[in-house]
Design an enzyme around this catalytic site. Structure first.
Site, mmCIF file in Angstrom:
data_model
loop_
_atom_site.group_PDB
_atom_site.id
_atom_site.type_symbol
_atom_site.label_atom_id
_atom_site.label_comp_id
_atom_site.label_asym_id
_atom_site.label_seq_id
_atom_site.Cartn_x
_atom_site.Cartn_y
_atom_site.Cartn_z
ATOM 1 N N PHE B 118 -2.993 -23.225 0.913
ATOM 2 C CA PHE B 118 -2.088 -22.297 1.589
ATOM 3 C C PHE B 118 -1.770 -22.877 2.954
ATOM 4 C CE2 PHE B 118 -1.252 -17.545 0.860
ATOM 5 C CZ PHE B 118 -0.839 -17.741 -0.439
ATOM 6 N N GLN B 231 5.232 -11.216 12.053
ATOM 7 C CA GLN B 231 5.343 -12.432 11.247
ATOM 8 C C GLN B 231 6.591 -12.442 10.385
ATOM 9 O OE1 GLN B 231 2.417 -13.563 7.871
ATOM 10 N NE2 GLN B 231 2.202 -15.130 9.450
ATOM 11 N N HIS B 233 8.037 -14.296 7.250
ATOM 12 C CA HIS B 233 7.619 -15.165 6.141
ATOM 13 C C HIS B 233 8.769 -16.105 5.827
ATOM 14 C CE1 HIS B 233 6.151 -16.545 2.287
ATOM 15 N NE2 HIS B 233 5.026 -15.911 2.483
ATOM 16 N N LEU B 243 9.523 -10.853 -1.471
ATOM 17 C CA LEU B 243 8.753 -12.060 -1.177
ATOM 18 C C LEU B 243 8.681 -13.048 -2.337
ATOM 19 C CD1 LEU B 243 6.808 -13.275 1.020
ATOM 20 C CD2 LEU B 243 4.968 -12.455 -0.438
ATOM 21 N N GLU B 246 3.845 -17.755 -0.601
ATOM 22 C CA GLU B 246 3.530 -19.085 -0.071
ATOM 23 C C GLU B 246 2.887 -19.954 -1.156
ATOM 24 O OE1 GLU B 246 2.281 -18.990 4.002
ATOM 25 O OE2 GLU B 246 0.502 -20.152 3.512
ATOM 26 N N ARG B 277 3.122 -20.233 8.887
ATOM 27 C CA ARG B 277 4.369 -19.502 8.643
ATOM 28 C C ARG B 277 5.306 -19.481 9.841
ATOM 29 N NH1 ARG B 277 1.778 -14.572 5.092
ATOM 30 N NH2 ARG B 277 1.460 -15.915 3.279
ATOM 31 N N HIS B 343 7.610 -9.895 7.633
ATOM 32 C CA HIS B 343 6.605 -9.816 6.577
ATOM 33 C C HIS B 343 5.331 -9.082 6.983
ATOM 34 C CE1 HIS B 343 4.389 -10.947 3.034
ATOM 35 N NE2 HIS B 343 3.505 -11.649 3.709
ATOM 36 N N ARG B 378 -0.598 -14.865 11.726
ATOM 37 C CA ARG B 378 -1.585 -14.742 10.657
ATOM 38 C C ARG B 378 -1.446 -15.874 9.655
ATOM 39 N NH1 ARG B 378 -1.588 -12.433 5.250
ATOM 40 N NH2 ARG B 378 0.608 -11.886 5.295
HETATM 41 C C1 LIG Z 1 5.019 -8.773 -0.480
HETATM 42 C C2 LIG Z 1 3.730 -9.002 0.242
HETATM 43 C C3 LIG Z 1 2.863 -9.987 -0.191
HETATM 44 C C4 LIG Z 1 1.671 -10.220 0.464
HETATM 45 N N1 LIG Z 1 0.841 -11.214 0.011
HETATM 46 C C5 LIG Z 1 -0.337 -11.429 0.646
HETATM 47 C C6 LIG Z 1 -1.232 -12.436 0.176
HETATM 48 O O1 LIG Z 1 -0.982 -13.130 -0.799
HETATM 49 N N2 LIG Z 1 -2.396 -12.609 0.839
HETATM 50 C C7 LIG Z 1 -2.739 -11.853 1.928
HETATM 51 O O2 LIG Z 1 -3.824 -12.044 2.464
HETATM 52 N N3 LIG Z 1 -1.921 -10.886 2.367
HETATM 53 C C8 LIG Z 1 -0.718 -10.660 1.759
HETATM 54 N N4 LIG Z 1 0.119 -9.683 2.231
HETATM 55 C C9 LIG Z 1 -0.341 -8.773 3.273
HETATM 56 C C10 LIG Z 1 -1.275 -7.726 2.693
HETATM 57 O O3 LIG Z 1 -0.924 -7.446 1.372
HETATM 58 C C11 LIG Z 1 -1.254 -6.433 3.465
HETATM 59 O O4 LIG Z 1 -1.417 -6.694 4.828
HETATM 60 C C12 LIG Z 1 -2.384 -5.513 3.046
HETATM 61 O O5 LIG Z 1 -2.394 -5.353 1.656
HETATM 62 C C13 LIG Z 1 -2.306 -4.172 3.730
HETATM 63 O O6 LIG Z 1 -3.268 -3.317 3.158
HETATM 64 P P1 LIG Z 1 -3.601 -1.918 3.787
HETATM 65 O O7 LIG Z 1 -4.707 -1.338 2.990
HETATM 66 O O8 LIG Z 1 -3.796 -2.069 5.243
HETATM 67 O O9 LIG Z 1 -2.269 -1.050 3.623
HETATM 68 P P2 LIG Z 1 -1.388 -0.657 2.334
HETATM 69 O O10 LIG Z 1 -1.817 -1.340 1.103
HETATM 70 O O11 LIG Z 1 0.008 -0.773 2.766
HETATM 71 O O12 LIG Z 1 -1.755 0.857 2.127
HETATM 72 C C14 LIG Z 1 -1.299 1.866 2.968
HETATM 73 C C15 LIG Z 1 -1.744 3.190 2.398
HETATM 74 O O13 LIG Z 1 -1.511 4.217 3.335
HETATM 75 C C16 LIG Z 1 -0.868 5.302 2.731
HETATM 76 N N5 LIG Z 1 -0.088 5.962 3.777
HETATM 77 C C17 LIG Z 1 0.703 5.388 4.714
HETATM 78 N N6 LIG Z 1 1.191 6.319 5.534
HETATM 79 C C18 LIG Z 1 0.709 7.514 5.109
HETATM 80 C C19 LIG Z 1 0.848 8.855 5.551
HETATM 81 N N7 LIG Z 1 1.582 9.166 6.617
HETATM 82 N N8 LIG Z 1 0.230 9.829 4.853
HETATM 83 C C20 LIG Z 1 -0.526 9.538 3.772
HETATM 84 N N9 LIG Z 1 -0.715 8.270 3.330
HETATM 85 C C21 LIG Z 1 -0.108 7.288 3.992
HETATM 86 C C22 LIG Z 1 -0.067 4.707 1.608
HETATM 87 O O14 LIG Z 1 0.182 5.647 0.617
HETATM 88 C C23 LIG Z 1 -1.004 3.606 1.132
HETATM 89 O O15 LIG Z 1 -1.942 4.137 0.235
HETATM 90 C C24 LIG Z 1 1.340 -9.456 1.590
HETATM 91 C C25 LIG Z 1 2.199 -8.473 2.039
HETATM 92 C C26 LIG Z 1 3.412 -8.259 1.398
HETATM 93 C C27 LIG Z 1 4.356 -7.259 1.956
#
Ligand SMILES: Cc1cc2nc3c(=O)[nH]c(=O)nc-3n(C[C@H](O)[C@H](O)[C@H](O)COP(=O)(O)OP(=O)(O)OC[C@H]3O[C@@H](n4cnc5c(N)ncnc54)[C@H](O)[C@@H]3O)c2cc1C
Ligand code: SF4
Ligand code: SF4
Ligand code: FES
Lengths: 240, 569
Positions: B118, B231, B233, B243, B246, B277, B343, B378
């Protein structure tokens, strides 16, 4: 500027006597997915319209609906694929309705939970590092792990319509996902969950579910495998 | 009024991991989520998750220290080094635990977890499940949450925190299924609501990644940290910004300009397409600005054709589907038009390594938080890792907090009722208002301003204009109203409430970017092209001010392991 005409089935059980269809014209430039069209209507024409959404990239399973008479993900469906004419958008049929395009998925997830959708093994004897799994063993998981729990298959299954307790294709596909995992040791533990009147025997291999799946998965294949496994276990007590 | 010891807002990887940890310690925990946890945006992650397992033959001497160094260098030295080290140390155990719980990682012939190269990493250390790693990790944690019978309140939109004498003691949520608001009272609250991508018009993020969760804490007086670091991407699909991982370049994909050149040769000759990135996104953008975008337009090609159909089918099947369905090109036979896209939100609610915030009883973790392990940029594969490592730590921290006197103090009924009343009043006011402004217009103008004025390259005048614009939107905001009041699944109400938070989060990004007169990581200023460690080797804290831009303050960076050096690849 192009235009797309949406014909949307509307129903709010809390206030409407009967469902109706509303028509909206959505102007757009370049490309438009059905989900984008719904947002445009919700923002510009009718703030009371509702539907589920999240990823807009066909990975979260939120936006399953019935579009021009087919199960589809609204985000993955571009209006250009629909060959002109009105775009008829309806909630997934045969499921209880919350409002407009939002179905009640409570039973769907209750059935998912019922089959113990987690890896079952004697964790006290786990190695410190990873549990080895050959690429060949891992390949068996390729199909079932791609399920996004969208519910299309479940809504399309005549056995679910006929028997409300039938677990349905998605839950059984999940059971299959664990049963074929070389790391799973459930053995007879998960068996009673699908080897019963709620389980695999209700499936008459009508394969509506295969047709409906927007991820092109094959729940029937999984169910057939489970039937075989159930028979083998009854006869020989064998695991896999 | 619903009562639990611990309420977690968010059912993505971070929230679920915290829930599993606390539940395992016997705490009564509830997860509240706007969507079914299995639909959270974590499931969209594609490429993989980093850990120095040293499974790849080329990474046999990889270590957590080397992983920490790459992360700190990638962060342009803004990450807190103790936090980074904690994360990279915990990484291998984290991967093994997820694997033991059933996560279907891809494998080597000897049965061990496969790892791919990566960007910005000295070794191939990104563990993956094809190009659907997030989906597999998320489903695994959802399964563990069901297994442990974690209480889940699904399709509840949390609108605000319940704060009693400066301490967080619960939340108020809109019940999307039945309509109406409910108070949840608790001894502790963890916010795990994900990123703020939707403040930009050109994002890879889910539609629900609005940053509203971070805004709730911010409005309650908790500072946001490093919000100017956003960031981009390198490879989002041209038409939709969806997306392309990478991992495409990790598996050998090329970036090609209009002249057919692999232009990364000019910018990062040793690592080429696998530069971090920020550097890769700027390189693409430079090609476009200098007229070498494809056909002179604002995109370049991601070329995977030479990988061949078999490798694409095995390693990048999801990418192929996305390109076909959303861009109409098959990467096996055609190059894919891509453009750098917003991203990831490096900044977030200011926390320590245990998710502790400035407000007692309130914790934050995942993309909505800023520990900081990503600093100014990141590395791919570190965010999934962050969610799980720090999710577990936050869960554990709450367990200790409850054991050490935090237990048994949920919001009293009167406080809960007052918080509920405040939300109800806010919504009533919005429904009664004779609106002279349109919420969706404001949203539209905001996201375009962020894209255009706070993009890959930034400059004072343009940013000042952007800030003025955002402030004028904030001034217009009180004149909006709801188009639809009450009832179930009221998207108009949810999206209008979200907007109030999004605008303040956007302002924190904007003002932080304007004030930081240097270039570091993702924050690239044409008027201050160099990093300035003398003045700016510090975090930015933004404090909410209701009537204007936030007030900013600095916070020292934890150094000590690696001396800041010039960053070359
Ligand atoms: C397309 C994409 C690909 C990615 N690929 C990678 C990768 O390969 N490797 C890597 O390390 N990272 C990657 N990332 C980054 C990574 O996926 C995210 O940073 C990470 O998954 C975020 O997880 P989280 O648990 O913080 O939030 P999320 O998974 O976004 O979860 C947020 C949660 O909060 C809830 N929520 C939000 N607001 C409210 C509210 N007001 N009331 C009730 N519930 C609410 C939602 O329902 C959800 O359940 C990627 C990101 C994207 C966008
Ligand atoms: S094959 Fe079985 S599960 Fe699928 S639709 Fe037919 S009866 Fe239902
Ligand atoms: S099997 Fe297919 S249709 Fe059924 S829930 Fe899974 S993804 Fe949806
Ligand atoms: S919005 Fe996630 S599948 Fe359509």
């Amino acid at each position: 500027m192009s235009e797309a005409r949406f014909r949307i089935k509307r129903f709010d059980p809390a206030s409407d006597a009967a469902p109706r269809y509303d028509t909206f014209v959505v102007p757009y430039e370049g490309s438009l997915s059905v989900l984008e069209g719904l947002f445009s209507i919700q923002e510009r024409d009718d703030g009371s319209l509702c539907f589920r959404y999240c990823c807009r990239a066909a990975v979260c399973g939120s936006c399953a609906m019935y579009i021009n008479g087919r199960y589809r993900l609204a985000c993955q469906t571009n209006v250009s694929q629909l060959h002109g004419g009105d775009i008829t958008v309806e909630p997934m049929p045969h499921l209880p309705l919350i409002k407009d395009l939002v179905c009640d998925m409570t039973d769907f997830f209750a059935k998912y939970e019922y089959i113990k959708p987690w890896l079952i093994r004697d964790e006290d004897h786990d190695p410190e590092g990873e549990i080895a799994q050959s690429p060949r063993a891992r390949r068996k998981l390729d199909m079932p792990i791609d399920c996004i729990l969208c519910g299309c298959c479940y809504s399309s299954c005549p056995s679910v319509w006929g028997e409300e307790n039938y677990l349905g294709p998605a839950a059984l596909l999940k059971a299959y996902r664990f049963e074929v995992d070389s790391r799973d040791e459930a053995g007879r533990q998960r068996l009673p969950d699908f080897d019963n009147e709620r389980g695999v025997y209700r499936c008459h291999t009508i394969t509506n579910c295969v047709e409906a799946c927007p991820k092109e998965l094959n729940p029937t294949e999984g169910i057939q495998w489970l039937k075989g496994a159930a028979v083998r276990r009854r006869l020989f007590g064998r695991r896999k | 009024m619903i009562r639990h010891q611990l309420v977690i807002v968010g059912g993505g990887l971070a929230g679920l991991r915290a829930a599993v940890e606390a539940k395992g310690a016997g705490i009564d925990v509830a997860v509240i989520s706007q969507v079914h946890p299995g639909r959270s945006h974590s499931g969209a992650a594609q490429g993989g998750i980093n850990a120095a397992l040293a499974n790849n033959p080329e990474s046999h001497d990889d270590t957590p220290e080397k992983h920490a160094f790459d992360t700190v260098k990638g962060s342009d030295y803004l990450a807190d080094q103790d936090a980074v080290y904690q994360m990279t140390q915990d990484a291998p155990q984290t991967i093994f635990e997820m694997e033991h719980w059933g996560c279907p990682f891809s494998r080597y012939d000897d049965g061990r977890i496969a790892q791919r190269p990566f960007g910005g990493a000295g070794y191939p250390r990104t563990c993956y499940g094809a190009d659907k790693t997030g989906h597999y990790l998320l489903h695994t944690l959802v399964e563990q949450a069901y297994r442990r019978q974690v209480a889940m309140y699904i399709e509840r939109f949390v609108t605000s925190l319940i704060v009693v004498e400066g301490e967080c003691r619960g939340v108020v949520a809109y019940d999307m299924i039945r309509g109406g608001f409910e108070a949840f009272v608790a001894d502790a609250v963890i916010i795990a609501t994900g990123g703020a991508g939707r403040t930009y018009a050109n994002t890879t993020n889910a539609i629900i990644s609005t940053g509203y969760g971070a805004a709730m804490a911010y409005h309650a007086g908790v500072p946001l940290k490093d919000m100017e670091f956003v960031q981009f991407h390198p490879t989002g699909l041209y038409t939709t910004n969806i997306l392309m991982t990478e991992g495409c370049r990790g598996e050998g994909g090329y970036l090609i300009n209009d002249l057919g050149e692999r232009f990364m040769e000019r910018y990062a000759p040793t690592v080429m397409e696998l530069a971090p990135r920020d550097i890769t996104a700027r390189s693409i953008w430079t090609e476009i600005l200098e007229g070498r975008g494809i056909g002179g337009k604002d995109f370049v090609y991601l070329d995977l054709r030479h990988l061949g159909e078999r490798k694409i089918a095995e390693k990048l099947p999801g990418i192929r589907d996305l390109a076909i369905h959303f861009e109409g090109v098959d990467p096996v036979t055609q190059p894919v038009p891509i453009v750098p896209s917003h991203h990831y939100t490096m900044g977030g609610i200011d926390t320590d390594v245990d998710g502790v915030t400035a407000m007692p009883g309130l914790y934050a973790v995942g993309e909505c938080a800023c520990v900081s392990v990503h600093g100014a940029n990141r590395l791919g594969g570190n965010s999934l890792l962050e969610t799980i490592v720090f999710g577990r730590r936050a869960g554990r921290a709450v367990v200790s907090f409850l054991a050490d006197g935090g237990a048994g103090r949920p919001a009293p009924e009167a406080a809960a009722r007052a918080a509920l009343g405040a939300v109800q009043e806010r919504v009533d006011r919005l429904s009664r208002a004779a609106a002279t402004e349109d919420a969706y217009d404001i949203r539209g103008e905001m996201i375009v301003t962020m894209k255009q004025n706070f993009g890959i390259f930034r400059e004072a005048r343009q940013m000042q204009e952007g800030i003025d614009k955002l402030l004028s939107l904030k001034e217009r905001l009180p004149r909006i109203g709801l188009r639809h009041a009450g009832g179930a699944f009221n998207l108009d109400m949810i999206r209008t409430i979200e907007l109030e938070g999004m605008l303040d989060v956007a302002l924190a990004t904007a003002v932080g970017a304007f004030k930081r007169t240097e270039s570091r990581g993702s924050h690239a200023r044409t008027d201050y092209p160099n990093r300035d460690d003398v003045h700016w080797l510090e975090h930015t804290l933004a404090l909410y001010r209701p009537d204007g831009p936030p007030e900013l303050a600095g916070k020292p960076v934890a150094l000590g392991m690696f001396e800041p050096q010039e960053r070359k690849y």
